[in-house]
Design an enzyme around this catalytic site. Structure first.
Site, mmCIF file in Angstrom:
data_model
loop_
_atom_site.group_PDB
_atom_site.id
_atom_site.type_symbol
_atom_site.label_atom_id
_atom_site.label_comp_id
_atom_site.label_asym_id
_atom_site.label_seq_id
_atom_site.Cartn_x
_atom_site.Cartn_y
_atom_site.Cartn_z
ATOM 1 N N LYS A 112 0.857 -1.190 0.000
ATOM 2 C CA LYS A 112 0.000 0.000 0.000
ATOM 3 C C LYS A 112 0.894 1.241 0.000
ATOM 4 O O LYS A 112 1.964 1.230 0.622
ATOM 5 C CB LYS A 112 -0.882 -0.033 1.257
ATOM 6 C CG LYS A 112 -1.860 1.122 1.381
ATOM 7 C CD LYS A 112 -2.737 0.952 2.630
ATOM 8 C CE LYS A 112 -3.726 2.077 2.810
ATOM 9 N NZ LYS A 112 -4.618 1.857 3.975
ATOM 10 N N SER A 117 -9.568 1.835 3.231
ATOM 11 C CA SER A 117 -8.759 2.657 2.356
ATOM 12 C C SER A 117 -7.732 1.866 1.536
ATOM 13 O O SER A 117 -7.177 2.393 0.586
ATOM 14 C CB SER A 117 -7.998 3.689 3.191
ATOM 15 O OG SER A 117 -7.116 3.030 4.097
ATOM 16 N N SER A 148 -9.558 -0.730 7.344
ATOM 17 C CA SER A 148 -9.075 -0.579 5.964
ATOM 18 C C SER A 148 -8.450 -1.799 5.322
ATOM 19 O O SER A 148 -8.127 -1.771 4.134
ATOM 20 C CB SER A 148 -8.074 0.569 5.886
ATOM 21 O OG SER A 148 -8.764 1.777 5.880
HETATM 22 N N1 GLN Z 1 -12.866 3.780 6.928
HETATM 23 C C1 GLN Z 1 -12.083 4.125 8.061
HETATM 24 C C2 GLN Z 1 -11.693 5.576 8.016
HETATM 25 O O1 GLN Z 1 -11.963 6.197 7.035
HETATM 26 C C3 GLN Z 1 -10.913 3.215 8.176
HETATM 27 C C4 GLN Z 1 -9.638 3.756 7.669
HETATM 28 C C5 GLN Z 1 -8.458 2.859 7.918
HETATM 29 O O2 GLN Z 1 -8.568 1.800 8.513
HETATM 30 N N2 GLN Z 1 -7.306 3.334 7.518
HETATM 31 O O3 GLN Z 1 -11.151 6.095 8.949
#
Ligand code: GLN
Length: 478
Positions: free
Chosen positions: A75, A150, A174
């Protein structure tokens, strides 16, 4: 062909295939699926060179690295020396890492091949991969749908067969949520199990590197390589753990499994998802496992607590991106330093990141600190206490992973609250630090995959992976 990394390595050792052949195959796949926009950069020539070196090294040698020849994607928040790492943001456009994240170093030490860098939501903030400076990522099973986020690019890279395993980061879901939307396995280990050194921080007390794979064995093998103490990260757990791989499905073992009735009956949960999970719980019970509902009255507080605490941490973490030391710097004429910061940061950060920096700054401000930040900390404490109590009596908790299957691109972009609320099932593991895994067990009548989430006590990835192996081998319905 092979179905696990281990099988692939056996074929390498017996001469049936080679690393060069494998890299060539995966590069072709990446080319074929270019429109999915899963990669921000592909290290084709470099991966082929590394593959050739490994093929040479293996000749006449039977001892190989644990991830020998394994094709991995990263990532875009995980530093890989001399390669771009931009967190999907214009503010870090063209930034080149000056060192390897510990996770990357461990992959390389065990002879993995890094094939490319994956698209993601900017600074890992998002649930759909629509907040990226590189544009959106498409779900390979239905290109009109989001892949989740994400770590959307990392999920699609595995989903569409463009690498064997990939790394993501999971601050509030994410890794688990995109795995669910894409129909693959996604593990978020215990907080601190994998060093965060070289992971661009979103919310430091929540962030954890996670692993996407096609099966439990590949994920466990990768975890074994990445996990462990690290002198560069004081929050990394200082204990060595026994290997989890290969993961046994201990057939005669009976587990004590808890679930939250409030979660599986929640009004926002898709009916088919609810029914499939309840059926699975019923079947586990029929098979002799203890399955019990545990009261959980904090469910509606967890998303607000998560967004207050993570934005507060983010506002502090992201203050280093000021245009002075690295990254984007405004070229507009400015009168003073404040204007310089304002312009640089407004040009460099996307809308969602700006929203979170402002929210985080607000909840930390002197007048509101107690009303928001302290309250959210208290909720976190209650959740931790509750979790400790549950794991005195149970081996695992089963929860949904997401309230719906992958939804159409654009559906929630204008409604941040609707987007945040959908994190209801995943943020629990990050607030409490326990490990969680998303397992692709079911298929919806709308054609998209989904599954459920398993969590175990802190540091108990072994049970987590064993329960996962059981579920994947005996309870998968498609
Ligand atoms: N959807 C969550 C957020 O927007 C999770 C993000 C993540 O785990 N990096 O914060």
């Amino acid at each position: 062909m092979f179905s696990t990394i281990q099988e692939y390595q056996q074929q390498l050792l017996s001469g049936k295939t080679s690393c060069v052949e494998a890299v060539t195959y995966y590069l072709e796949k990446i080319e074929q699926h270019k429109q999915l926009n899963a990669f921000t950069e592909v290290y084709g020539a470099e991966a082929l060179k590394k593959a050739a070196e490994l093929d040479l090294k293996r000749a006449g040698n039977t001892t190989i690295g644990k991830l020998h020849g394994t094709i991995v994607a990263l990532k875009d928040v995980i530093c890989y020396k001399d390669h771009h790492t931009t967190a999907g943001s214009n503010i870090l456009k063209d930034f080149t890492s000056v060192y390897n994240a510990t996770a990357v170093q461990r992959l390389l030490d065990e002879e993995a091949i890094i094939i490319g860098n994956c698209n993601c939501d900017e600074f890992a903030m998002g649930s759909t991969n629509e907040n990226s400076a590189y544009g959106k990522v498409l779900n390979a099973l239905d290109e009109t749908k989001v892949p989740g986020g994400s770590s959307g690019g990392s999920a699609v890279a595995v989903q569409a067969g463009m690498c064997m395993v990939s790394l993501g980061s999971d601050t509030g879901g994410s890794v688990r949520q995109p795995a669910d939307f894409c129909g693959i396995v996604g593990l978020k280990p215990t907080y601190g199990r994998i060093s965060r050194y070289g992971l661009i921080a979103y919310a430091s007390s929540f962030d954890q590197i996670g692993i996407f794979g096609n099966n439990i064995d590949d994920v466990a093998l990768t975890l074994d390589v990445l996990a462990g103490p690290d002198e560069f990260d004081s929050t990394a757990i200082q204990q060595q753990f026994p290997a989890t791989s290969p993961v046994e499905n201990v057939a005669e073992k009976k587990y004590r499994i808890a679930y939250f009735k409030e979660a599986v009956d929640h009004a926002s949960l898709d009916k088919e998802i609810s029914i499939s999970i309840k059926n699975c719980l019923e079947q586990l019970k029929n098979d002799g496992h203890t399955v019990e509902a545990v009261e959980f009255d904090l469910l509606d507080h967890i998303v607000p607590a998560y967004y207050i605490l993570t934005t507060a941490e983010a506002s502090s973490n992201l203050s280093r991106f000021d245009g002075v030391r690295f990254g984007h710097r405004t070229t507009a004429p400015v009168n003073d330093l404040t204007e310089f910061y304002k312009l640089t940061r407004s040009e460099g950060f996307g809308k969602e990141v700006q929203r979170r920096i402002m929210l985080g700054t607000f909840v930390l401000s002197a007048g509101y600190y107690d009303a928001y930040f302290s309250k959210a900390q208290q909720v976190r404490r209650l959740l931790v206490d509750k979790t400790v109590a549950i794991f005195k009596d149970f081996d695992a908790i089963i929860l949904p992973t997401a309230p719906s299957t992958a939804f159409p691109i654009g559906e929630k972009t204008s409604d941040p609250i609707a987007m945040y609320i959908a994190d209801i099932y995943t943020v629990f593991a990050n607030l409490t630090g326990v490990p969680g895994i998303a397992l692709p067990l079911f298929r919806h009548s709308n054609g998209m995959p989904f599954g459920l989430q398993v969590m175990t006590n802190k540091l108990d990835e072994l049970t987590l992976l064993q329960v996962s192996q059981l579920l994947m081998q005996q309870y998968k319905t498609f």
